[in-house]
Design a protein around this motif. Sequence first.
Motif, PDB file in Angstrom:
ATOM      1  N   GLU A  85       0.845  -1.193   0.000  1.00 45.09           N
ATOM      2  CA  GLU A  85       0.000   0.000   0.000  1.00 45.09           C
ATOM      3  C   GLU A  85       0.881   1.245   0.000  1.00 45.09           C
ATOM      4  N   LEU A  86       0.612   2.183  -0.933  1.00 47.12           N
ATOM      5  CA  LEU A  86       1.410   3.403  -1.014  1.00 47.12           C
ATOM      6  C   LEU A  86       0.932   4.452  -0.019  1.00 47.12           C
ATOM      7  N   GLY A  87      -0.346   4.487   0.263  1.00 44.90           N
ATOM      8  CA  GLY A  87      -0.890   5.462   1.201  1.00 44.90           C
ATOM      9  C   GLY A  87      -1.044   6.828   0.561  1.00 44.90           C
ATOM     10  N   THR A  88      -1.137   7.840   1.404  1.00 42.69           N
ATOM     11  CA  THR A  88      -1.258   9.227   0.951  1.00 42.69           C
ATOM     12  C   THR A  88      -0.013   9.981   1.390  1.00 42.69           C
ATOM     13  N   ALA A 130       5.518   3.352   0.137  1.00 37.99           N
ATOM     14  CA  ALA A 130       5.860   4.712  -0.287  1.00 37.99           C
ATOM     15  C   ALA A 130       7.367   4.940  -0.320  1.00 37.99           C
ATOM     16  N   PHE A 131       8.067   4.555   0.731  1.00 37.92           N
ATOM     17  CA  PHE A 131       9.508   4.810   0.786  1.00 37.92           C
ATOM     18  C   PHE A 131      10.263   4.063  -0.307  1.00 37.92           C
ATOM     19  N   PRO A 132      10.026   2.744  -0.506  1.00 34.60           N
ATOM     20  CA  PRO A 132      10.726   2.077  -1.611  1.00 34.60           C
ATOM     21  C   PRO A 132      10.378   2.669  -2.970  1.00 34.60           C
ATOM     22  N   ALA A 133       9.145   3.121  -3.149  1.00 33.29           N
ATOM     23  CA  ALA A 133       8.764   3.719  -4.428  1.00 33.29           C
ATOM     24  C   ALA A 133       9.513   5.034  -4.644  1.00 33.29           C
ATOM     25  N   LEU A 134       9.622   5.841  -3.592  1.00 31.31           N
ATOM     26  CA  LEU A 134      10.351   7.107  -3.711  1.00 31.31           C
ATOM     27  C   LEU A 134      11.836   6.875  -3.946  1.00 31.31           C
TER      28      LEU A 134
END
Length: 153
Positions: free
Chosen positions: A31-34, A42-46
């Motif tokens: 889950e990426l979240g907001t 979110a952190f690995p995606a960034l």
Amino acid sequence: MERRRSFPDVLAGGVFVLIGGAFVVGALGYELGTPLRMGPGAFPALVGAAVITLGLAIVIKGFIAGEVVSFGPIPWRAVAVIVLAVLFFGFTVEGLGFVPTSAVTALLTTLASSRVRLLTAVAVAAGLTVAGTLIFVIGLQLRIPLWGPWLGF
């Protein structure tokens, strides 16, 4: 003015893009979240997006402002010892524990260079083992035993 292309820069940038892409693809499984309540992906995606951006910049630099780089002989001893050290750590950290595995791994990687003396290598290994223990086991509270069951502790 002659433009040179740097194959090593293009290749390195491509590897960065592939690694960053793998991080982004892996992060999409979570889950990426907001932006205010980031999820575990979110952190690995960034980080993956940042690595992709860096890789693309290196590729562009390789195409535009490359320089001729001559490679010397490949240090096979260093390559072999570092690969051996990484494999040793991966296969023995649970059985030996973090402290002895880190010490041996650091010692092996330090000795990969033929210019390092044994006393210096031991000092570096001791320092890295203490720092790694403080950072990962104590600071980040990773659930890795300091001394493993193979040693009888």
